[in-house]
Write a protein that holds these residues in place. Structure first.
Motif, PDB file in Angstrom:
ATOM      1  N   ARG A  45       0.863  -1.183   0.000  1.00  0.00           N
ATOM      2  CA  ARG A  45       0.000   0.000   0.000  1.00  0.00           C
ATOM      3  C   ARG A  45       0.900   1.234   0.000  1.00  0.00           C
ATOM      4  O   ARG A  45       2.042   1.158   0.475  1.00  0.00           O
ATOM      5  CB  ARG A  45      -0.876   0.063   1.255  1.00  0.00           C
ATOM      6  CG  ARG A  45      -1.758  -1.155   1.483  1.00  0.00           C
ATOM      7  CD  ARG A  45      -2.935  -1.184   0.519  1.00  0.00           C
ATOM      8  NE  ARG A  45      -3.888  -2.200   0.917  1.00  0.00           N
ATOM      9  CZ  ARG A  45      -3.777  -3.498   0.654  1.00  0.00           C
ATOM     10  NH1 ARG A  45      -2.738  -3.939  -0.028  1.00  0.00           N
ATOM     11  NH2 ARG A  45      -4.683  -4.355   1.050  1.00  0.00           N
ATOM     12  N   SER A  63      -2.171  -0.023  -4.948  1.00  0.00           N
ATOM     13  CA  SER A  63      -3.215   0.676  -4.201  1.00  0.00           C
ATOM     14  C   SER A  63      -2.588   1.817  -3.426  1.00  0.00           C
ATOM     15  O   SER A  63      -1.875   1.600  -2.443  1.00  0.00           O
ATOM     16  CB  SER A  63      -3.904  -0.287  -3.238  1.00  0.00           C
ATOM     17  OG  SER A  63      -4.674  -1.193  -3.966  1.00  0.00           O
ATOM     18  N   VAL A  64      -2.862   3.022  -3.882  1.00  0.00           N
ATOM     19  CA  VAL A  64      -2.213   4.187  -3.305  1.00  0.00           C
ATOM     20  C   VAL A  64      -3.232   5.289  -3.026  1.00  0.00           C
ATOM     21  O   VAL A  64      -4.096   5.575  -3.846  1.00  0.00           O
ATOM     22  CB  VAL A  64      -1.105   4.706  -4.248  1.00  0.00           C
ATOM     23  CG1 VAL A  64      -0.603   6.068  -3.805  1.00  0.00           C
ATOM     24  CG2 VAL A  64       0.041   3.724  -4.272  1.00  0.00           C
ATOM     25  N   ILE A  65      -3.107   5.862  -1.848  1.00  0.00           N
ATOM     26  CA  ILE A  65      -4.020   6.912  -1.418  1.00  0.00           C
ATOM     27  C   ILE A  65      -3.320   8.255  -1.507  1.00  0.00           C
ATOM     28  O   ILE A  65      -2.190   8.390  -1.041  1.00  0.00           O
ATOM     29  CB  ILE A  65      -4.492   6.632   0.018  1.00  0.00           C
ATOM     30  CG1 ILE A  65      -5.459   5.450   0.012  1.00  0.00           C
ATOM     31  CG2 ILE A  65      -5.122   7.851   0.647  1.00  0.00           C
ATOM     32  CD1 ILE A  65      -5.690   4.870   1.366  1.00  0.00           C
TER      33      ILE A  65
END
Lengths: 203, 373
Positions: A45, A63-65
């Motif tokens: 992540r 998956s990166v915020i």
């Protein structure tokens, strides 16, 4: 594939075991995460502040915020990751102490790398030049630098000791990102340092 | 599945039990597809429309003759590339573009439902969509995507039918309607119901439609879709026709004219009762009251999420999405998120936003690799 990876990131990658669960804080274009996903089958992540970075990451299937490590680490539960990585970012944090405590809360260990402000050329710049030091990893002028909380290897060690943070390991890097063979007078000779730290277990 | 003049229709044979407990018989779903379903049947994307949207998300809308509401994003070689993907978009339950709604004929009474139509929810809409997707022979959707109310449906899909979705892309949305959002909807509904032509919802066979009320509802709602900065930039205090005030209650300012146009063009294509039902469905939406809280809703979800918000969207602000992400993080879900800088407000999800489109395109590309489309 390691050829595409910045040398300091490659050194970090060697510290990761297979199938670890990783959070890379300030993961940039996701090269390290992608490398760990492909070579170590890590469950990855990321948090990244720039939209262009997020864009590059999602393109790789990561998956990166999009978020700010100063504020958004609070949103992660305790021990959610086996390792949390913060490379070359701690010196730009508003509250580095809070961030470090968050990193070892979220992860069972944290890998933190930063430019060593105790490096002899940095000292030389200030001592003989009388000016704020500049180099490849500290390229900014005093007025436009995002690096507001620079520290030396020694400063970081003192911080860890005072805050009951265990230093599991530290690796010193030379100017080319190469691993230094010896830690002899490391606060003087290391250009960058990589610390593996964890919280002291409660008895 | 039969084709009418302007849309495909799917009739659900069995009655559907709604959240209200009522049953709905012979429910019809009007839908449109773009592209071709591949042999593996793993390239289907369900596009969920917002409150005022319809099934015509791409190409030219055959009714309005204007470009579909997401034509900017969906089509050959576009971000959602119909050369690769099979895109399905259906008019929601309760809508007025061919799917069963309050303006439809009740098969039992042979007359328009009007307010006899049962109150529906977002999950009722999704239940109906799932029947359509199954009827099309699709066991697992590559993606569900939608903005605003379409994002609510996307979230509902990702929780209710998580095993039938690989990727969920909720945009400019929330896990629940806030008090402020409900307040704006209630003003809209009151405007419709205050129109004497509305006549308790019985206007289909009388003097025409409650256009005044519906148009006021649309005008109010439209302000919430923009930002103060965008309004100021586009209209400022500019006058519509002359350099002088008219000193009467006609249209002085450009913003007044713009809103009136929004209202009057909307009533030509939308049913007032549908507006009541669909806004109510949005107000009822709240994933956090299900199964003991938001984090449990997403527990062990295998869906890969990508959220988008817009900085100037005050109707569905970023903080709402961050609450969902927090829950997803604690459920160890695969989640990506981007907040797009724009002054265009909530409506930005429908507009030319290069950063948004680039990140969405990148995300879809990444997922194509993972799911081997």
């Amino acid at each position: 594939m390691s050829k595409n990876l910045r040398t300091d990131l490659f050194v970090i990658s060697k510290l990761i075991n297979d199938k670890e669960k990783i959070l890379d804080v300030g993961c940039g274009d996701g090269n390290l995460l992608n490398f760990l996903f492909k070579t170590k089958k890590a469950d990855c992540r990321g948090i990244e502040i720039s939209q262009s970075g997020v864009n590059e990451c999602v393109k790789k299937g990561l998956s990166v915020i999009q978020g700010d490590a100063n504020y958004d680490l609070d949103d992660y539960p305790n021990n959610a990751f086996s390792t949390v990585i913060l490379s070359q970012t701690i010196q730009a944090m508003i509250f580095p102490d809070v961030v470090i405590k968050n990193l070892i809360r979220i992860g069972r260990r944290a890998i933190i790398s930063f430019p060593n402000f105790g490096y002899w050329k940095v000292r030389k710049d200030l001592f003989f030049g009388g000016k704020m030091p500049k180099n490849d990893i500290l390229p900014y002028e005093w007025f436009d630098t995002p690096n507001i909380h620079l520290c030396s290897l020694k400063d970081f060690e003192i911080f860890c000791n005072r805050n009951n943070i265990i230093i599991e390991k530290f690796i010193c890097l030379g100017e080319k990102g190469n691993e230094m063979m010896t830690n002899y007078f490391s606060n003087f000779f290391a250009y960058q340092v990589i610390f593996c730290v964890s919280k002291k277990k409660k008895n | 599945m039969k084709s009418s003049i302007f849309t495909d229709k799917f009739k659900i044979k069995n009655s559907i039990k709604l959240d209200s407990g009522e049953l709905i018989d012979s429910c019809e779903v009007a839908f449109k597809t773009y592209g071709t379903l591949n042999k593996k049947k793993n390239n289907a994307i369900l596009v969920c429309h917002a409150l005022s949207g319809d099934q015509f998300c791409s190409e030219i809308n055959p009714l309005t003759k204007k470009k579909g509401w997401w034509n900017i994003l969906i089509g050959p070689d576009k971000v959602i590339d119909t050369n690769i993907f099979f895109v399905i978009c259906s008019n929601v339950l309760g809508g007025c573009m061919g799917s069963t709604g309050p303006s439809s004929i009740n098969p039992k009474t042979k007359t328009n439902y009007g307010l006899k139509f049962p109150v529906i929810t977002i999950s009722d809409m999704v239940k109906v969509q799932e029947k359509l997707v199954s009827a099309l022979g699709i066991k697992k959707l590559f993606a569900v995507i939608g903005g605003s109310m379409g994002g609510m449906q996307t979230l509902e899909w990702a929780t209710r039918f998580s095993n039938k979705v690989n990727v969920a892309i909720p945009i400019a949305t929330s896990y629940r309607h806030s008090a402020q959002n409900i307040a704006f909807h209630e003003i809209g509904r009151q405007a419709i119901m205050a129109d004497p032509v509305w006549n308790n919802g019985n206007y289909y066979k009388t003097r025409g439609e409650p256009k005044r009320g519906l148009s006021v509802a649309r005008m109010i709602a439209h302000i919430t879709y923009l930002s103060e900065h965008a309004l100021q930039r586009k209209f400022g205090r500019n006058l519509q026709n002359s350099n002088f005030f008219s000193f009467n209650f006609g249209t002085d300012f450009q913003i007044e004219s713009y809103l009136k146009h929004q209202g009057s063009s909307f009533v030509e294509r939308f049913d007032a009762n549908s507006y009541l039902y669909i806004t109510k469905a949005m107000d009822y939406f709240d994933l956090s009251i299900k199964k003991g809280g938001l984090s449990k809703v997403f527990k062990n979800s295998s869906v890969n999420f990508c959220f988008f918000t817009f900085t100037s969207d005050w109707l569905f602000p970023t903080s709402e999405t961050k609450t969902i992400i927090k829950s997803l993080n604690s459920s160890n879900a695969m989640v990506s998120f981007a907040e797009v800088k724009t002054d265009k407000g909530h409506d930005a999800f429908l507009l030319e936003e290069p950063e948004f489109h680039a990140t969405l395109k990148g995300f879809i590309q990444g997922q194509i690799g993972i799911h081997r489309v």
